[in-house]
Write a protein that holds these residues in place. Structure first.
Motif, PDB file in Angstrom:
ATOM      1  N   UNK A  23       3.069  -2.302 -10.307  1.00  0.00           N
ATOM      2  CA  UNK A  23       1.855  -2.559  -9.789  1.00  0.00           C
ATOM      3  C   UNK A  23       1.503  -2.269  -8.528  1.00  0.00           C
ATOM      4  N   UNK A  24       1.668  -0.865  -7.674  1.00  0.00           N
ATOM      5  CA  UNK A  24       0.872  -0.563  -6.728  1.00  0.00           C
ATOM      6  C   UNK A  24       1.262   0.543  -7.278  1.00  0.00           C
ATOM      7  N   UNK A  25      -0.370   1.607  -6.559  1.00  0.00           N
ATOM      8  CA  UNK A  25      -0.459   2.587  -7.065  1.00  0.00           C
ATOM      9  C   UNK A  25      -0.663   3.553  -5.597  1.00  0.00           C
ATOM     10  N   UNK A  32       2.943   8.152  -6.645  1.00  0.00           N
ATOM     11  CA  UNK A  32       3.690   7.582  -5.937  1.00  0.00           C
ATOM     12  C   UNK A  32       3.253   5.929  -6.816  1.00  0.00           C
ATOM     13  N   UNK A  33       4.116   4.938  -6.690  1.00  0.00           N
ATOM     14  CA  UNK A  33       4.071   3.860  -7.541  1.00  0.00           C
ATOM     15  C   UNK A  33       5.096   2.875  -7.268  1.00  0.00           C
ATOM     16  N   UNK A  34       4.951   1.431  -6.652  1.00  0.00           N
ATOM     17  CA  UNK A  34       5.764   0.565  -6.714  1.00  0.00           C
ATOM     18  C   UNK A  34       5.599  -0.635  -7.534  1.00  0.00           C
ATOM     19  N   UNK A  43       0.962  -1.484   0.133  1.00  0.00           N
ATOM     20  CA  UNK A  43      -0.238  -0.607  -0.073  1.00  0.00           C
ATOM     21  C   UNK A  43       0.897   1.245  -0.210  1.00  0.00           C
ATOM     22  N   UNK A  44       0.849   2.262  -0.803  1.00  0.00           N
ATOM     23  CA  UNK A  44       1.027   3.589  -0.924  1.00  0.00           C
ATOM     24  C   UNK A  44       0.115   4.832  -0.919  1.00  0.00           C
ATOM     25  N   UNK A  45       0.528   5.152   0.384  1.00  0.00           N
ATOM     26  CA  UNK A  45       0.289   6.938   0.980  1.00  0.00           C
ATOM     27  C   UNK A  45       1.062   8.011   0.545  1.00  0.00           C
ATOM     28  N   UNK A  46       0.792   9.275  -0.663  1.00  0.00           N
ATOM     29  CA  UNK A  46       0.930   9.770  -0.713  1.00  0.00           C
ATOM     30  C   UNK A  46      -0.087  10.769  -0.044  1.00  0.00           C
ATOM     31  N   UNK A  47       1.400  11.869   0.046  1.00  0.00           N
ATOM     32  CA  UNK A  47       0.237  13.252   1.158  1.00  0.00           C
ATOM     33  C   UNK A  47       1.903  14.544   0.429  1.00  0.00           C
ATOM     34  N   UNK A  48       1.532  15.598   0.744  1.00  0.00           N
ATOM     35  CA  UNK A  48       2.353  16.739   1.083  1.00  0.00           C
ATOM     36  C   UNK A  48       2.009  17.171  -0.169  1.00  0.00           C
TER      37      UNK A  48
END
Length: 125
Positions: A113-115, A95-97, A2-7
């Motif tokens: 694969x993950x966003x 962001x993505x992984x 899981x990805x959590x973008x902020x800022x």
């Protein structure tokens, strides 16, 4: 993963902003973490990527010298430092992984694969 973008936020042209992406999940599924953006009516654009283990980075020519990707492994966080921002940098930033380290230099979204959900950056003139 899981990805959590902020800022994200609103900034004047010439200003700076740092985005954060907290990455959770099994380490072997996030060999490469990258940043992308998508402006209204435009395709998603690759910005920069980092190898999670080695810290090797790769940036798109369009942002090289203005945007810097980095990571803090202890915080499971990848950063995108942006400076000298322009109105044309206005976009939703993701962001993505990727599971693979070979993704680092490819700069294409279908290799990821993950966003995360995206964070909005607005640059006013």
């Amino acid at each position: 993963v899981q990805l959590q973008a902020s800022g994200g936020g609103m900034v004047q042209a010439g200003g700076s902003l740092t985005l954060s992406c907290v990455v959770s999940g099994v380490p072997y599924n996030r060999e490469t973490v990258g940043w992308f953006r998508q402006a209204p009516g435009k395709e998603r654009e690759f910005l920069a990527a980092i190898n999670w283990i080695r810290g090797t980075t790769y940036s798109a020519d369009s942002v090289k010298g203005r945007f810097t990707i980095s990571k803090d492994s202890a915080k499971n966080t990848v950063y995108l430092q942006m400076r000298s921002l322009k109105p044309e940098d206005t976009a939703l930033y993701y962001c993505a992984a990727s599971k693979y380290s070979s993704t680092l230099y490819k700069g294409v979204d279908h290799e990821y694969h993950y966003w995360g959900q995206g964070t909005l950056v607005t640059v006013s003139s």
